[in-house]
Motif scaffolding. Structure first.
Motif, mmCIF file in Angstrom:
data_model
loop_
_atom_site.group_PDB
_atom_site.id
_atom_site.type_symbol
_atom_site.label_atom_id
_atom_site.label_comp_id
_atom_site.label_asym_id
_atom_site.label_seq_id
_atom_site.Cartn_x
_atom_site.Cartn_y
_atom_site.Cartn_z
ATOM 1 N N HIS A 130 0.812 -1.214 0.000
ATOM 2 C CA HIS A 130 0.000 0.000 0.000
ATOM 3 C C HIS A 130 0.849 1.270 0.000
ATOM 4 N N GLN A 131 0.473 2.209 -0.862
ATOM 5 C CA GLN A 131 1.093 3.524 -0.953
ATOM 6 C C GLN A 131 2.620 3.453 -0.911
ATOM 7 N N TYR B 26 5.495 6.806 -5.141
ATOM 8 C CA TYR B 26 5.062 8.202 -5.225
ATOM 9 C C TYR B 26 5.577 8.792 -6.528
ATOM 10 N N TRP C 114 0.258 9.001 -4.501
ATOM 11 C CA TRP C 114 0.728 7.745 -3.909
ATOM 12 C C TRP C 114 0.002 6.593 -4.586
ATOM 13 N N ASP D 164 -0.368 2.183 -4.922
ATOM 14 C CA ASP D 164 -0.104 0.838 -4.433
ATOM 15 C C ASP D 164 0.697 0.096 -5.495
#
Length: 187
Positions: free
Chosen positions: A152-153, A156, A161, A163
């Protein structure tokens, strides 16, 4: 009718292949790379992959329209029967069946090596946006890959952001006494 062939990539193809990849680096979050690599660096990446795994291109009327390759899943001997797969198509060559043909050829070459498990690492948005959609995950699912996990996230890019998901596909039988994988250049 357009003449389409799939063949092993050559280092001389690197400029055309890099041109395809550059679009994704500069305009999408499909790759989490920020800067387009130099031609020399890209050729070195290709050379490293080609020492053990297939690196193939699809041509239509003599012009490269996409490429696919495999690489190590993890750098430990016990993972030899697994690999990570990658595919990129020219932006203008999407949604016309070339991706399926290219991936099916890659899968066959990997199977012939003795590879059993294919993995795809895919940038994945919570909500589709102008930089990343769920198309890659849907493409892989259509080819028989199943989602294996989500980070998750973790990426970037372009102020968003994203996944990252892993998808997997088993293409061979897992035996008690598994034969060794053959290096691609020895097949």
């Amino acid at each position: 009718m357009k003449d389409t062939i799939i063949r092993t990539a050559k280092l001389e193809d690197a400029k055309e292949i890099l041109d395809i990849y550059a679009y994704y680096v500069e305009h999408t979050a499909i790759t989490f790379e920020y800067a387009v690599p130099s031609l020399a660096r890209f050729q070195q990446r290709m050379k490293n992959i080609m020492q053990r795994y297939p690196y193939i291109v699809v041509e239509r009327d003599g012009k490269i329209q996409g490429y696919a390759y495999a690489g190590p899943f993890k750098a430990r001997d016990a993972y030899d029967w697994s690999c990570e797969t990658t595919i990129y198509l020219a932006f203008s060559a999407q949604k016309c069946g070339l991706g399926r043909k290219l991936y099916e050829e890659l899968e066959q070459r990997l199977y012939d090596m003795g590879i059993l498990n294919l993995y795809a690492c895919i940038g994945y948005p919570n909500v589709d946006d102008e930089y990343l959609t769920k198309n890659s995950a849907q493409f892989h699912a259509h080819l028989g890959f199943k989602k294996a996990g989500t980070f998750h996230q973790c990426g970037y890019k372009f102020g968003h952001w994203y996944d990252m998901i892993w998808m997997e596909k088993m293409i061979g039988e897992h035996e008690k006494e598994q034969p060794n994988v053959k290096f691609y250049d020895l097949i």
